[in-house]
Design a protein around this motif. Structure first.
Motif, mmCIF file in Angstrom:
data_model
loop_
_atom_site.group_PDB
_atom_site.id
_atom_site.type_symbol
_atom_site.label_atom_id
_atom_site.label_comp_id
_atom_site.label_asym_id
_atom_site.label_seq_id
_atom_site.Cartn_x
_atom_site.Cartn_y
_atom_site.Cartn_z
ATOM 1 N N TYR A 53 10.677 -22.381 -2.155
ATOM 2 C CA TYR A 53 11.219 -21.072 -2.520
ATOM 3 C C TYR A 53 12.447 -20.830 -1.659
ATOM 4 C CZ TYR A 53 11.921 -16.058 -2.829
ATOM 5 O OH TYR A 53 12.494 -14.832 -3.007
ATOM 6 N N ARG A 54 13.543 -20.396 -2.288
ATOM 7 C CA ARG A 54 14.782 -20.116 -1.573
ATOM 8 C C ARG A 54 15.090 -18.630 -1.658
ATOM 9 N NH1 ARG A 54 18.166 -24.565 -0.476
ATOM 10 N NH2 ARG A 54 19.949 -23.138 -0.344
ATOM 11 N N SER A 55 15.273 -18.002 -0.508
ATOM 12 C CA SER A 55 15.669 -16.601 -0.486
ATOM 13 C C SER A 55 17.097 -16.469 -0.981
ATOM 14 C CB SER A 55 15.561 -16.040 0.934
ATOM 15 O OG SER A 55 16.096 -14.733 1.008
ATOM 16 N N PRO A 56 17.358 -15.651 -1.993
ATOM 17 C CA PRO A 56 18.733 -15.472 -2.468
ATOM 18 C C PRO A 56 19.564 -14.681 -1.463
ATOM 19 C CG PRO A 56 17.260 -13.960 -3.594
ATOM 20 C CD PRO A 56 16.389 -14.854 -2.763
ATOM 21 N N ALA A 100 3.881 -16.425 -4.134
ATOM 22 C CA ALA A 100 3.174 -15.642 -5.150
ATOM 23 C C ALA A 100 2.412 -14.488 -4.517
ATOM 24 C CB ALA A 100 2.218 -16.543 -5.932
ATOM 25 N N GLY A 101 1.720 -14.751 -3.410
ATOM 26 C CA GLY A 101 0.976 -13.699 -2.732
ATOM 27 C C GLY A 101 1.884 -12.605 -2.193
ATOM 28 N N ILE A 102 3.025 -12.987 -1.652
ATOM 29 C CA ILE A 102 3.978 -12.006 -1.116
ATOM 30 C C ILE A 102 4.541 -11.137 -2.237
ATOM 31 C CG2 ILE A 102 6.282 -11.778 -0.101
ATOM 32 C CD1 ILE A 102 5.559 -14.054 1.786
ATOM 33 N N ARG A 103 4.881 -11.753 -3.356
ATOM 34 C CA ARG A 103 5.442 -10.990 -4.471
ATOM 35 C C ARG A 103 4.463 -9.932 -4.980
ATOM 36 N NH1 ARG A 103 6.621 -14.986 -7.194
ATOM 37 N NH2 ARG A 103 4.778 -15.135 -8.525
ATOM 38 N N LYS A 104 3.216 -10.325 -5.178
ATOM 39 C CA LYS A 104 2.215 -9.375 -5.681
ATOM 40 C C LYS A 104 1.909 -8.290 -4.657
ATOM 41 C CE LYS A 104 -0.051 -12.891 -8.555
ATOM 42 N NZ LYS A 104 -1.296 -13.711 -8.722
ATOM 43 N N SER A 105 1.813 -8.666 -3.398
ATOM 44 C CA SER A 105 1.475 -7.687 -2.369
ATOM 45 C C SER A 105 2.601 -6.693 -2.137
ATOM 46 C CB SER A 105 1.112 -8.392 -1.059
ATOM 47 O OG SER A 105 2.216 -9.109 -0.540
ATOM 48 N N LEU A 106 3.855 -7.110 -2.334
ATOM 49 C CA LEU A 106 4.986 -6.190 -2.185
ATOM 50 C C LEU A 106 4.885 -5.055 -3.193
ATOM 51 C CD1 LEU A 106 7.794 -5.481 -0.983
ATOM 52 C CD2 LEU A 106 8.790 -6.975 -2.718
ATOM 53 N N ILE A 107 4.620 -5.396 -4.435
ATOM 54 C CA ILE A 107 4.497 -4.378 -5.482
ATOM 55 C C ILE A 107 3.282 -3.483 -5.219
ATOM 56 C CG2 ILE A 107 4.119 -4.011 -7.952
ATOM 57 C CD1 ILE A 107 5.538 -6.729 -8.395
ATOM 58 N N THR A 108 2.162 -4.108 -4.890
ATOM 59 C CA THR A 108 0.936 -3.346 -4.646
ATOM 60 C C THR A 108 1.095 -2.389 -3.472
ATOM 61 O OG1 THR A 108 -0.374 -5.201 -5.480
ATOM 62 C CG2 THR A 108 -1.533 -3.538 -4.182
ATOM 63 N N THR A 109 1.728 -2.873 -2.395
ATOM 64 C CA THR A 109 1.905 -2.040 -1.206
ATOM 65 C C THR A 109 2.779 -0.828 -1.502
ATOM 66 O OG1 THR A 109 1.655 -3.961 0.242
ATOM 67 C CG2 THR A 109 2.725 -2.017 1.173
ATOM 68 N N ARG A 124 -4.990 -18.595 -3.169
ATOM 69 C CA ARG A 124 -3.990 -17.598 -3.564
ATOM 70 C C ARG A 124 -4.555 -16.189 -3.576
ATOM 71 N NH1 ARG A 124 0.082 -18.611 -8.549
ATOM 72 N NH2 ARG A 124 0.468 -20.384 -7.157
ATOM 73 N N ALA A 125 -5.751 -16.005 -4.145
ATOM 74 C CA ALA A 125 -6.350 -14.667 -4.171
ATOM 75 C C ALA A 125 -6.643 -14.178 -2.755
ATOM 76 C CB ALA A 125 -7.634 -14.675 -5.004
ATOM 77 N N ASP A 126 -7.086 -15.094 -1.885
ATOM 78 C CA ASP A 126 -7.363 -14.723 -0.491
ATOM 79 C C ASP A 126 -6.096 -14.235 0.201
ATOM 80 O OD1 ASP A 126 -10.023 -15.658 -0.806
ATOM 81 O OD2 ASP A 126 -9.339 -17.710 -0.427
ATOM 82 N N ILE A 127 -4.971 -14.916 -0.061
ATOM 83 C CA ILE A 127 -3.702 -14.520 0.548
ATOM 84 C C ILE A 127 -3.306 -13.126 0.089
ATOM 85 C CG2 ILE A 127 -1.216 -15.018 0.612
ATOM 86 C CD1 ILE A 127 -1.952 -17.991 0.479
ATOM 87 N N PHE A 128 -3.487 -12.835 -1.198
ATOM 88 C CA PHE A 128 -3.133 -11.515 -1.718
ATOM 89 C C PHE A 128 -3.962 -10.420 -1.047
ATOM 90 C CE2 PHE A 128 -4.302 -8.174 -4.813
ATOM 91 C CZ PHE A 128 -3.081 -7.524 -4.889
#
Length: 522
Positions: free
Chosen positions: A431-434, A246-255, A31-35
């Protein structure tokens, strides 16, 4: 402990020969590697100066695109990455949804944009950082440019060849270099403003316009795609179903933070006329660093010249090296991911089987890695010769081509989630995209409009007018510009079709892939 070898893909049956290649892979990706990988993938310093060329409008479009494009498109890709965890994910998803031909063409565009980007824009970004901090802003000779480009490109190829167990640490270093680079930048900007006052932007300066939309939004979209890239190594992930969303969510905010803060800093320190696509960010850093020693002088034409001395010069050298590292690791992460996608497509007989081989020793697609280096080198030489060593024009040509090829590849990727959900209603979705109809539609609208505007800037108002044409180009060069964009695109699409034709000759009459998982190919 070394993880056990994989037994091939969980969704797509590539056949015994291909399974033998995929069995060379190892699970190294947590997970950390993905982030960290996504931070390197999504945040690049090559577009920061360009984002500020339209003043506060650049920041406004950045926030709007984050909310209206990056957020919905990232949810689509999180669904795909968590549900379909095969190696070569971006290719596999399009192939499963739309067949071999669409998969082959889409994936070739997805792959080729990265050696184009690495051999063009990213080399230009590294050169910009070196020019500002190590060469006093003076242009390098063509020979020096060739030396810098060769080292930059082939060092990237070397690291791409090494296993993901090694390569993931390079992306971790790249992410940390970004945090350090931008952390120092924010601190010195605050210090500079406290000492000299800020350049300042009135509230009206943040108002968006159509011309700023055309000039900036394609670049912003280019900077906000790539959430799917770690899934190109899906079979090398420890737990893709949980770690990808999880990695996508964190990276979106960070980016969002990594782009937003420096753009504001550039706007506060430099007048918009001084923020160029090539060196706007390094120039802003250099000017702010004078709080540690140095001078800033303004010529009669408004040009700002910054001279660093003593400690400020030392910090400047460090910041210049961090810019080079950030540019290098941006290209490396994309090469590592897209090369895997191309190799898997060739294993799936959507391209030459020769390119589908993975190294027994490294578990990487060495032949595709070398091909990426060759293409990057050709692009670098061609762009240098076309622009006669003009770094600014070199930058805009390469960046526009990279943006257009990248955006076009998402015409197949974004709708794949909705298509596969309808084709495979019983397939588990961790995970389901709303609101998937809305997220798919708005993502595609952005992509289509911006692709057209990259090829024909200002179309619908004033094609190639002064408000729309890229930096370094004049009004009578619009056909030259169009050819530099359209001809390579046409060639890339033709090669994608040729790859499909070559692979089709090797495919059996009946598909071996389970009908519940994929679309009809013919």
């Amino acid at each position: 402990m070394t993880a056990p070898p994989l037994q091939g893909s969980s969704i797509t049956d590539f056949g015994v020969d291909a399974q033998g290649e995929l069995s060379k892979l190892r699970r190294h990706f947590g997970r950390a590697d993905i982030f960290f990988y996504l931070v390197c993938t999504l945040f690049g310093v090559d577009g920061l100066g360009t984002l500020a060329t339209k003043g506060g409008a650049g920041f406004t479009w950045l926030i709007l695109c984050l909310l209206l494009f990056a957020l919905p498109s990232s949810m689509l890709l999180a669904e795909l990455g968590a549900a379909y965890t095969d190696e070569g994910g971006p290719y596999v998803w399009v192939r499963m949804a739309y067949g071999h031909l669409a998969g082959a063409v889409n994936n070739f565009l997805y792959w080729v944009t990265n050696p184009v980007w690495m051999g063009g824009t990213l080399v230009g970004t590294a050169v910009g950082g070196l020019l500002v901090f190590f060469n006093g802003g003076n242009e390098y000779s063509t020979t020096t440019l060739y030396i810098i480009g060769a080292v930059f490109i082939w060092a990237g190829v070397l690291f791409a060849i090494l296993s993901f167990r090694v390569g993931k640490w390079v992306s971790t270093i790249g992410a940390c270099s970004r945090f350090l680079l931008l952390g120092v930048f924010v601190v010195v900007i605050v210090m500079y403003g406290a000492e000299h006052g800020f350049h300042g932007i009135g509230a009206g300066g943040f108002a968006p316009s159509y011309s700023s939309f055309v000039a900036l939004v394609p670049l912003i979209l280019f900077s906000m795609v790539g959430f799917e890239l770690p899934s190109a190594a899906g079979d090398e992930m420890k737990d893709a179903a949980k770690d990808v969303p999880a990695g996508i969510r964190k990276s979106l905010i960070t980016t969002g933070l990594l782009y937003g803060l420096p753009v504001l800093g550039i706007l506060l320190v430099l007048p918009a006329s001084q923020a160029s696509g090539l060196a706007g960010f390094p120039d802003a850093i250099k000017q702010a660093l004078t709080v540690f020693g140095g001078t800033v002088s303004t010529a009669a034409d408004g040009t700002v010249t910054t001279t660093l001395t003593g400690f400020s010069q030392l910090i400047g050298w460090i910041m210049g090296l961090l810019i080079v590292i950030a540019a290098f690791t941006s290209g490396l992460t994309w090469i590592m991911g897209s090369d895997r996608a191309l190799a898997v497509s060739c294993l799936d007989k959507a391209g030459p089987r020769y390119l589908g081989e993975f190294s027994e020793r490294f578990g990487t697609p060495v032949r595709v890695n070398i091909l990426s280096g060759v293409v990057s080198s050709v692009v670098f030489v061609a762009a240098t010769e076309i622009t006669s060593g003009d770094a600014a024009k070199f930058f805009t040509v390469a960046l526009s081509l990279a943006v257009s090829t990248t955006l076009m590849s998402y015409l197949g990727l974004f709708p794949a989630a909705w298509t596969l959900r309808r084709k495979n209603p019983d397939h588990p979705l961790p995970y389901r995209s709303p609101a998937i109809a809305f997220t798919t539609s708005i993502s595609l609208v952005f992509i289509v409009f911006c692709t057209v505007q990259i090829l024909f800037p200002g179309l619908g108002d004033s094609w190639f007018g002064s408000d729309y044409r890229p930096d370094g180009w004049t009004g009578d060069e619009k056909w030259t510009y169009l050819l530099t964009e359209f001809v390579p695109l046409a060639v890339f699409i033709a090669i994608g079709v040729a790859f499909w034709a070559l692979g089709r000759r090797e495919r059996p009459t009946s598909e071996s892939i389970p009908p519940a998982s994929v679309a009809s190919v013919r």
